[in-house]
Write a protein that holds these residues in place. Sequence first.
Motif, short mmCIF file in Angstrom:
data_model
loop_
_atom_site.label_atom_id
_atom_site.label_comp_id
_atom_site.label_asym_id
_atom_site.label_seq_id
_atom_site.Cartn_x
_atom_site.Cartn_y
_atom_site.Cartn_z
N LYS A 25 3.85 -42.19 79.35
CA LYS A 25 3.75 -41.70 78.00
C LYS A 25 3.69 -39.97 78.39
CE LYS A 25 0.91 -45.02 75.51
NZ LYS A 25 -0.15 -45.21 74.77
N GLU A 26 3.18 -39.50 79.21
CA GLU A 26 3.30 -38.10 79.45
C GLU A 26 4.63 -37.67 79.95
OE1 GLU A 26 -1.40 -37.26 81.02
OE2 GLU A 26 0.26 -37.99 82.57
N TYR A 27 5.33 -38.52 80.73
CA TYR A 27 6.60 -38.13 81.35
C TYR A 27 7.61 -37.98 79.94
CZ TYR A 27 6.48 -38.23 86.31
OH TYR A 27 6.21 -37.82 87.52
N GLN A 28 7.38 -39.18 79.12
CA GLN A 28 8.30 -39.20 77.90
C GLN A 28 8.18 -38.08 76.79
OE1 GLN A 28 7.61 -43.44 76.85
NE2 GLN A 28 9.40 -44.20 77.85
N LYS A 29 6.87 -37.86 76.78
CA LYS A 29 6.43 -36.59 75.88
C LYS A 29 7.26 -35.46 76.20
CE LYS A 29 2.36 -34.14 73.83
NZ LYS A 29 1.05 -33.98 73.96
N LYS A 30 7.27 -35.05 77.64
CA LYS A 30 8.01 -33.77 78.03
C LYS A 30 9.41 -34.05 77.96
CE LYS A 30 8.05 -30.94 82.21
NZ LYS A 30 7.95 -30.77 83.61
N TYR A 31 9.78 -35.41 78.13
CA TYR A 31 11.36 -35.59 78.10
C TYR A 31 11.87 -35.36 76.45
CZ TYR A 31 15.36 -38.40 77.62
OH TYR A 31 17.03 -38.81 77.35
N TYR A 32 10.96 -35.96 75.72
CA TYR A 32 11.72 -35.77 74.39
C TYR A 32 11.37 -34.48 73.70
CZ TYR A 32 12.17 -40.80 73.91
OH TYR A 32 12.86 -42.02 74.06
N HIS A 33 10.23 -33.63 74.39
CA HIS A 33 10.13 -32.28 73.89
C HIS A 33 11.38 -31.42 74.24
CE1 HIS A 33 8.18 -28.26 73.20
NE2 HIS A 33 8.54 -28.17 74.31
N LYS A 34 11.82 -31.66 75.51
CA LYS A 34 13.17 -31.01 76.14
C LYS A 34 14.41 -31.32 75.24
CE LYS A 34 11.94 -30.39 80.84
NZ LYS A 34 12.16 -30.52 82.43
N THR A 35 14.53 -32.59 74.80
CA THR A 35 15.69 -33.25 74.04
C THR A 35 15.40 -32.61 72.88
OG1 THR A 35 15.41 -35.33 75.37
CG2 THR A 35 16.80 -35.33 73.16
N THR A 36 14.41 -32.44 72.07
CA THR A 36 14.22 -31.81 70.81
C THR A 36 14.72 -30.11 71.02
OG1 THR A 36 12.64 -33.26 70.20
CG2 THR A 36 12.66 -31.24 68.77
N LEU A 37 14.14 -29.81 71.95
CA LEU A 37 14.48 -28.11 71.98
C LEU A 37 16.23 -28.09 72.12
CD1 LEU A 37 11.95 -26.75 74.65
CD2 LEU A 37 11.96 -26.37 72.11
N LYS A 38 17.00 -28.93 72.65
CA LYS A 38 18.20 -28.77 72.95
C LYS A 38 18.86 -28.83 71.53
CE LYS A 38 18.56 -30.76 77.66
NZ LYS A 38 19.16 -31.77 78.31
#
Length: 303
Positions: A290-303
């Motif tokens: 969950k923590e990995y995916q939270k960080k992943y989707y946060h980066k995706t959103t920033l893009k």
Amino acid sequence: MIDFFTGEDGLESVYAWSIPILVTVILAEMIYSHISEAKLYNRKDTATSVCLALMNFGLDLVMKVFAMAVMFFFYNRSFFSWEFTIWYWLICFVVTDFAYYVLHYVDHHSRAFWAVHITHHNSEYFNLTTGFRSPVLQPLYRYLYFCPLAFLGFNPWHIMVVYAVGQVYGTWVHTQTVKSLGILEYILVTPSHHRVHHACNIKYLDRNMGMCLIVWDKIFGTFEKEDPQTPVKFGIYPKMPDNKPDTVLLYEWRKIWKDLRQPGLKISDRINYIFNAPGWRHDGKGKTVKEYQKKYYHKTTLK
């Protein structure tokens, strides 16, 4: 109640007619892999899958009498009774498939159970033999998830027959040769859905837990569609040092034991290392899916 041994015969019949078909299809996939140079198979990897399947089958036989006795204990105390109509079998199939979804969800979200289930995921190959790369120790507790169904009045032999049918179907979806099943993608677990489940890409982790019906994943938020922009990478991260059966079987248990031997741990920390999500650490330095995916989707959103 249908005779105990008649039910067992029904269970054996499912495997009797499915095994020859499965062997034929596996050989066909191997031939296709060789001719097309798709490299879907590896001899050592396939041998490990067969070895794990035989170990699982052996433990299943050892546990069979005890597991069925426990399930019949609940069945004989059920307040419900069913007529054995088509609706009985349909409902039995649906609730058994849901029970498997719950079992599978726990296997991915509790480390001790992940230590059992990881044997099914460590292969970097994805083919029909991966389908019986079994979690060897699962027969020790799998039946507990079916006990509530027995208490609801479903004959344990019928539950296991339906589960066996689901297992056969679940084996077929371990393939890269089928790209899409059209409209069935909305209802059933398909090869596309299950490729996602076996991926180690962060986006795909802990997704598509169903065995036959994909609706549970859509209801409970664990569904992820295969994305052409994110090619599936099979296996686990970090990789195991080798693919020997004993390494595959004991890999996560050895890591748990190492974590438990850390000095100064509280009892609650030790319990968390066993039953909390994989990746949890008492010092906060670990990361769960969950923590990995939270960080992943946060980066995706920033893009």
